[in-house]
Design an enzyme around this catalytic site. Structure first.
Site, short mmCIF file in Angstrom:
data_model
loop_
_atom_site.label_atom_id
_atom_site.label_comp_id
_atom_site.label_asym_id
_atom_site.label_seq_id
_atom_site.Cartn_x
_atom_site.Cartn_y
_atom_site.Cartn_z
CG HIS A 1 -1.60 1.28 1.58
ND1 HIS A 1 -1.27 2.01 2.55
CD2 HIS A 1 -2.69 1.90 0.74
CE1 HIS A 1 -1.87 3.05 2.73
NE2 HIS A 1 -2.74 3.07 1.37
CD GLU B 1 -2.56 2.69 -3.81
OE1 GLU B 1 -3.07 3.76 -3.97
OE2 GLU B 1 -3.19 1.83 -3.14
CG HIS B 2 -0.17 6.39 -0.60
ND1 HIS B 2 -0.48 7.29 0.11
CD2 HIS B 2 -1.09 5.34 -0.45
CE1 HIS B 2 -1.65 7.25 0.64
NE2 HIS B 2 -1.84 5.99 0.31
CD GLU C 1 -4.99 5.23 3.23
OE1 GLU C 1 -5.94 4.47 2.45
OE2 GLU C 1 -3.91 5.79 2.88
#
Length: 474
Positions: free
Chosen positions: A94, A97-98, A174
């Site tokens: 994740h 991905e950022h 997040e």
């Protein structure tokens, strides 16, 4: 980079859900549902057949032409998710991905977003337990731009140390945002309850501890290992020409210096035979919330199990709509909850079946008793003829209606190639749903719902209320 919350469409697959990120001001494309691969009819014109080309180097390109629309969606699927992480790499998929949005050799982070914004397009990505997807939806005339930008991100990311440090705070925020949403967080707790401290049981986002421990070098090595062309699937749908898309993708990857080994073979779908043996486990996370958020569930079926069609029909009847048993008994007749639904979640080698309810804490035990009664009744008796008719119709209709745009088409052909290695036409899907018989449902209900369940709860339960939770899984 998230500017909107995750957008998991319920009651599809909360446990196996993807974590979507809005890299534009628009809503992100919802992750693919847990159902099998499909090639649905699209609004604006009948789509053509899915075409596939494997480029030198093992990169697969699948497209579907929809000639009467004016949009196209282009995406790249990577065969890597949080289940590929070691405990020390928790959240790396994740986090990466950022970082792929933070700049390449040819574009800054602003350039990436500005070029898509300038043509009114949408750009986004999502990370799941078994895959990651990056995509852009644009006007058909702007498809070459979308291909160039997304391919550049996937092949030319710099992953600079300063970007890793700057984005760390965003990822931690997040995680905090998710923890502030108990209706979302309870599904992560349920995954942990059922799958324990395994890659599938750990959260996609990672934890504060694992994210803080990730370094630039670790993330860069993870990137190089998992973003090889043999692990990628390019998918595009809309008003496009397959050969043109293949040529543009080939040029983009060649420009990035991707290997062109003619002997390279694409990595196939995941396989395995993992079994979930958890039964009767109760996990309670105390939170000062207005509602208690509850998931009661059992081991389900893998996404390749052909019985999944019968399980989907069963789930639709039990808790998939306003006429379902759970909705009627819990909400309509007694007014005990606002949200109640059942769902399935299929992975490559195992699956989960769950029932979610959000209710006032003092009503938890009443709600759980009703849910257990309905589950036990269906496990013993199956569905009646009217329930079967409604469930089959609901599943068939929602399957088609939920896939009538180029984004959904891209989603399904990409996931179909990556996860199943095949494409099913909409007629094939409808035929499989319609072929489900009462005996099929009765058999899968007895096997799946007849298991002793486990329970995950988030909320402000008293010690006395907490002590009674074992009754629900006895």
């Amino acid at each position: 980079m998230t500017r909107t919350p995750r957008t998991t469409a319920r009651p599809t697959s909360p446990v196996g859900r993807a974590v979507a990120h809005a890299h534009s001001a628009r809503s992100p494309l919802p992750p693919a549902a847990h159902r099998g691969p499909g090639v649905p009819a699209a609004a604006g014109g009948a789509p053509g057949a899915v075409r596939k080309t494997v480029l030198p180097g093992g990169l697969r390109v699948v497209t579907q032409s929809v000639p009467d629309v004016r949009s196209a969606t282009f995406g790249i699927w990577a065969r890597v998710g949080s289940r590929d992480e070691t405990p020390a790499l928790g959240g790396a998929t994740h986090y990466l991905e950022h970082l792929l949005f933070k700049g390449t050799k040819r574009r800054s982070a602003l350039d990436i977003s500005a070029e898509i914004d300038a043509v009114g397009g949408e750009m986004n990505a999502f990370t799941a337990k078994e895959f990651t997807c990056y995509y852009a939806r644009v006007l058909d005339t702007d498809l070459p731009l979308a291909i160039d930008v997304v391919c550049d991100m996937l092949t030319g990311s710099l992953i600079r140390s300063e970007d890793v440090e700057a984005e760390r705070g965003v990822v931690l925020e997040e995680i905090a945002m998710t923890e502030d949403d108990p209706g979302d967080c309870v599904h992560d707790l349920f995954a942990k309850t059922m799958l324990g401290d395994s890659p599938l049981g750990r959260p996609v986002l990672g934890t504060n501890e694992t994210v803080n421990a990730l370094t630039r070098d670790r993330i860069a090595r993870f990137y190089r290992r998992h973003y090889d062309p043999t692990h990628l699937v390019v998918a595009a749908a809309g008003n496009l020409d397959h050969d043109t898309v293949v040529r543009q993708v080939r040029e983009a990857f060649e420009q990035a210096g991707a290997p062109a080994d003619t002997d390279a073979e694409p990595v196939g779908p995941r396989t395995g035979s993992r079994r979930i043996r958890t039964a009767g486990r109760v996990d309670l996370l105390g939170r000062d919330t207005e509602q208690a958020h509850v998931v009661l569930g059992v081991p389900g079926l893998s996404r390749t199990d052909e019985r999944r069609w019968a399980l989907e029909v069963l789930s639709a009847a039990l808790g998939g709509g306003m006429s379902s048993r759970l909705f009627q008994e819990v909400r309509e007749k007694r007014g005990l909850a606002y949200s109640v639904y059942s769902y399935t979640s299929g992975f490559a080698d195992c699956g989960l079946f769950g029932v979610y309810v959000g209710c006032r804490p003092n009503l938890v035990h009443d709600v759980l008793k009703i849910c257990r009664d309905e589950i036990d009744h269906v496990a013993e008796h199956g569905l009646d003829d009217e329930e079967m008719r409604r469930a089959v119709g609901q599943l068939a209709g929602s399957t088609v209606l939920g896939l009538e745009d180029t984004g959904a088409l891209m989603n399904h052909i990409g996931k179909g190639e990556l996860c199943w290695g095949e494409q099913l036409s909409v007629d094939d899907m409808l035929a499989r749903i319609s072929a489900v018989t009462p005996d099929d449902v009765r058999s899968v209900a007895r096997e799946i719902l007849g298991q002793r369940p486990s329970l995950s709860v988030i909320g402000p339960l008293t010690d006395r209320q907490s002590a009674r939770l074992d009754e629900a899984v006895a």
